[in-house]
Each structure stands twice: as C-alpha cells, then as structure tokens.
Design an enzyme around this catalytic site. Structure first.
Site, mmCIF file in Angstrom:
data_model
loop_
_atom_site.group_PDB
_atom_site.id
_atom_site.type_symbol
_atom_site.label_atom_id
_atom_site.label_comp_id
_atom_site.label_asym_id
_atom_site.label_seq_id
_atom_site.Cartn_x
_atom_site.Cartn_y
_atom_site.Cartn_z
ATOM 1 C CB SER A 108 14.919 4.857 7.032
ATOM 2 O OG SER A 108 14.367 5.600 8.104
HETATM 3 C C1 SAM Z 1 12.150 7.769 9.295
HETATM 4 S S1 SAM Z 1 10.992 7.544 8.026
HETATM 5 C C2 SAM Z 1 9.607 6.811 8.839
HETATM 6 C C3 SAM Z 1 9.826 5.452 9.402
HETATM 7 C C4 SAM Z 1 8.585 4.642 9.466
HETATM 8 N N1 SAM Z 1 7.674 5.129 10.478
HETATM 9 C C5 SAM Z 1 8.893 3.169 9.633
HETATM 10 O O1 SAM Z 1 8.781 2.667 10.725
HETATM 11 O O2 SAM Z 1 9.236 2.550 8.672
HETATM 12 C C6 SAM Z 1 10.390 9.218 7.830
HETATM 13 C C7 SAM Z 1 9.336 9.332 6.769
HETATM 14 O O3 SAM Z 1 8.692 10.590 6.930
HETATM 15 C C8 SAM Z 1 8.289 10.988 5.649
HETATM 16 N N2 SAM Z 1 7.965 12.418 5.696
HETATM 17 C C9 SAM Z 1 8.810 13.485 5.642
HETATM 18 N N3 SAM Z 1 8.102 14.626 5.713
HETATM 19 C C10 SAM Z 1 6.809 14.282 5.807
HETATM 20 C C11 SAM Z 1 5.588 15.017 5.904
HETATM 21 N N4 SAM Z 1 5.590 16.355 5.907
HETATM 22 N N5 SAM Z 1 4.421 14.325 5.979
HETATM 23 C C12 SAM Z 1 4.410 12.976 5.966
HETATM 24 N N6 SAM Z 1 5.518 12.229 5.870
HETATM 25 C C13 SAM Z 1 6.696 12.872 5.801
HETATM 26 C C14 SAM Z 1 9.480 10.643 4.785
HETATM 27 O O4 SAM Z 1 9.129 10.597 3.416
HETATM 28 C C15 SAM Z 1 9.859 9.295 5.362
HETATM 29 O O5 SAM Z 1 9.246 8.247 4.660
#
Ligand code: SAM
Length: 405
Positions: A108
């Site tokens: 997101s």
């Molecule tokens: C809430 S979203 C990030 C929002 C983003 N910073 C923005 O402002 O658009 C969380 C993200 O963390 C990623 N994610 C989940 N586990 C992760 C990991 N172990 N390493 C890197 N990214 C990860 C997910 O795929 C997702 O895209």
C-alpha cells in the site's frame, strides 16, 4: 480534466494535504512540509483500492482515472488514507480491475499522517543516510529523497513486482534512491552504516541486522506487532555496545506484518472438549480486544491467535490457540463478571496472561508509552517503566551463524 491541467490540480491538492497534516499536528517541520508539497503522490498510486463500507465481508473497490475520472482519482490519491495496491502477494490486472472481497492487503501507500509522523519522529538531519524496509509504492522513499542529499536513501522491498512499480514511479518523478529487492529483515549491509533505519512493515521482533547496520548513536524506528495486534511505534537508539534501546512513542500505529514473519495459515488444533483443566477467571475474552489490555495480552502470549464460535451444545466459546506449541485456553461465560477457562498444552496461557495483567494493573495500568524495548545480539525484551522493570521476551528471532537476524 485535460492532461496538462493535472500537475496544477495535483499541486493544489498536495498543498491542501500538507495543510491538513500540519493542522492535525503530524507535519511539524518546514523541511517535511516542503517534501509533502513537492512529491506527487498520484504518480505512486496510479491505480489503487479503497475499502468500502458495505456490510458483510470486507470489500475493496478499484480506483483509477479511467474508472472514476481524473478529478476523483486525483482527489482520492491526495486523501489522508491508506491506498491498497496489492492483495495476498498477487499482482492485480490493472487493465480490468475487479472489486476484491475478503482478501488480505500486502502492499500500500501508507496513510500520509502516519508516514509524516514517522518521518518527523525519525529525527533526520541534512547529510544523513537512511535505510527503509518496505518500499511499497515508493512514496515514502521519494519524500526522504526530497529531504536528503542524493544517494543517501536505501529502500528495500521484498516483492519484485511491487519493487518494479516503485522503481518506475520514482524514476518518472526524478528520484534516485538505492532500491534493493530482497528480504529487508536482513537489511542491506553493503550500504551500512546508516544513520537511521525505518521500517514501514511491522515486525514481531527487531531484526538484529538493523541494529548491526545502524551506526552507534543512530536510530531504528519501527512498529512492533504480533499476530493478534500491533504493539505500536518504537524508537531505539543504537549504543556502542551493540545494544539498542528506547521507548514506544505511540501505541496506535499498525502496519502490515513483514511477510517472512506472518502467522502460519493454520490457527492450530482445536482442543477436544475433555482436554485440559478448568477453573474460573475474572478475565474474559474482552481483554484480547480492548486497546490497553490487548497490548499486554499480545506481550504475554506472542504466539497466540483467537476466534469465537459456539461449541457442540451451542455455548459461545473463545478459543485462544498458540500454534507454535499447541497450548490452548478456551473461555466460556459463567456470569456477568466471571468466566470459565479450560487450559492445556505446555504453557498455561491464561495463567501467563493473568500474571501479566496483574503486573500491569499493580503499576497503575500504564499506557504503551510507559513501555520500552531492549535489543541485544542475544535477546529482545519489552519492559515496563525502565529496562530493569518487569519485562516480556519478544518471540525468538531465527539464529544464524553470526547472531540473530
Ligand atoms: C505498508 S507498505 C509500505 C508503504 C510504503 N513505504 C509507501 O509509502 O508507499 C509495506 C511494504 O512492505 C513490504 N514488505 C513486507 N515484508 C518485507 C520485507 N521482509 N522486506 C522488505 N519489504 C517487505 C511489503 O511488500 C509492502 O510493499
């Protein structure tokens, strides 16, 4: 709306968003306000989903300029809302997006108020370097690129499709962070040491790699969470001795959990009706769901999930199951203020919870901001009041040859 008018309309909406975030007390410094006014969020959320209020299963509706018109799409892109861009780790066919029902959001653009709250709390100064875990749409990475000198931002995304979309958007907007596709729980040692580490996905424990890769005196800002709920936002200062320590600065924020730490699909085994031993308890299932008791419940029972359903004779029951060790507690109502709990397995879950709640009540039922966290290479604890106060271990991280990840 003619395409050449979009940048003008978007700039106006950005200024309005910045004013709202400042009025709400989230946006406090001129540098971050300038970033919010400059970074075109709509370029990072060309297509997204928003939750609808329909009763029943959670339903998500697609939002694109084609579906809703440019004006409405832009308005929603600059709303102070979380905009979902992926479910269940699967890419969406944006040529013909369908409503989505009962799915689990996995990427997101985070609520702007929370993004700027975290960036303000990150205490960045000119010239600093930062590692972000969870690139998502790339919007928060773009804000940091605007704020810092070129080459000072590293952002890690675990999902290659999500990372590719973020890379395109960042490039279109002229921002050039170092983008890494991989498991951010391992950090990115090649770029270390960082002055700041920020996670925009939630974690069950703080990966020690983040501490190792943040310079002494630097900060790690992350939300901690369990499989029941979020514990909140914590800011740790990394010491020269390899220890990172700090307090929860906010008990509310919640992020989607790091994919590698997500709960197993199975909730665990439902215990047979004659399994375990029973007693009465003053604590009913409400302590799992109310915000303040729930924080303590999450600390006390880190491997637990729960659900309610009637048993064979129709009595409403709440099943509290720890799938990591097959412990269970089953709650049934006895009277208005008494419950029956039937427990079994290696850990008497409800005994552990009651003891934690007693400790918390004796201390005056403090807010999450009265709790703090200490992380070392060998252990992770959440403490109450001070590092030598009552404490709870965070679920064990995986051990590798050179310490904990
Ligand atoms: C809430 S979203 C990030 C929002 C983003 N910073 C923005 O402002 O658009 C969380 C993200 O963390 C990623 N994610 C989940 N586990 C992760 C990991 N172990 N390493 C890197 N990214 C990860 C997910 O795929 C997702 O895209």
């Amino acid at each position: 709306m003619a395409p050449d008018v979009i940048p003008i309309a978007a700039a106006k909406l950005r200024h309005q968003l910045a004013a709202r975030l400042a009025d709400g007390g989230w946006l406090r410094s001129p540098a971050w306000r300038a970033a919010v006014e400059a970074v075109p969020r709509h370029e990072f959320v060309r297509c997204f989903y928003r939750q609808t209020d329909a009763p029943g299963l959670t339903t998500w509706t697609p939002v694109t300029a084609d579906l809703l018109g440019v004006e409405e799409w832009l308005r929603q892109a600059y709303a102070d809302d979380t905009l979902i861009t992926q479910f269940d780790g699967q890419e969406i066919d944006w040529t013909d997006p369908e409503p989505v029902v009962g799915a689990h959001p996995t990427s997101s653009s985070t609520l702007p108020a929370l993004v700027v709250h975290m960036l303000e709390e990150l205490r960045l100064h000119d010239g600093m370097s930062v590692m972000e875990i969870g690139t998502g749409t790339g919007y928060s990475a773009a804000l940091m690129c605007h704020r810092l000198s070129p080459g000072r931002v590293t952002s890690i995304e675990t999902d290659p499709d999500v990372a590719a979309r973020a890379r395109d958007a960042l490039k279109r907007c002229g921002y050039a962070p170092r983008l890494v596709v991989g498991d951010g729980l391992a950090g990115f040692p090649e770029g270390a040491p960082y002055d700041r580490t920020i996670a925009t996905c939630g974690v069950r424990h703080v990966p020690y790699a983040w501490v190792r890769q943040t310079r002494p005196g630097g900060l790690v800002l992350t939300t901690l969470r369990g499989w029941m709920r979020s514990l909140g936002l914590v800011r740790l200062t990394v010491g020269h001795d390899g220890r990172a320590e700090g307090r929860f600065i906010d008990g509310d924020p919640s992020f989607m959990i790091a994919r590698q730490q997500d709960a197993p699909a199975s909730l665990g085994t439902i215990p047979a009706p004659d399994n375990g031993s029973s007693r009465t308890t003053p604590y009913g299932p409400g302590v799992l769901t109310t915000a303040r008791h729930g924080f303590v419940a999450q600390l006390a029972m880190p491997g637990v999930r729960f659900f309610s359903m009637p048993d064979d004779d129709g009595t409403p029951c709440t099943y509290v199951l720890d799938g990591t060790n097959e412990s269970f507690a089953v709650l049934t109502s006895k009277s208005d203020d008494a419950w029956n709990v039937r427990q079994g397995g290696p850990v008497a879950l409800w005994d552990v919870l009651e003891s934690s709640l007693d400790t918390w009540c004796t201390a005056g039922s403090p807010e999450p901001t009265e709790f703090g966290v200490t992380v070392t290479a060998k252990s992770q604890r959440v403490w109450l009041g001070a590092p030598d106060g009552p404490s709870w271990r965070l679920p064990a991280p995986a051990e590798t040859a050179d310490g904990f990840v």
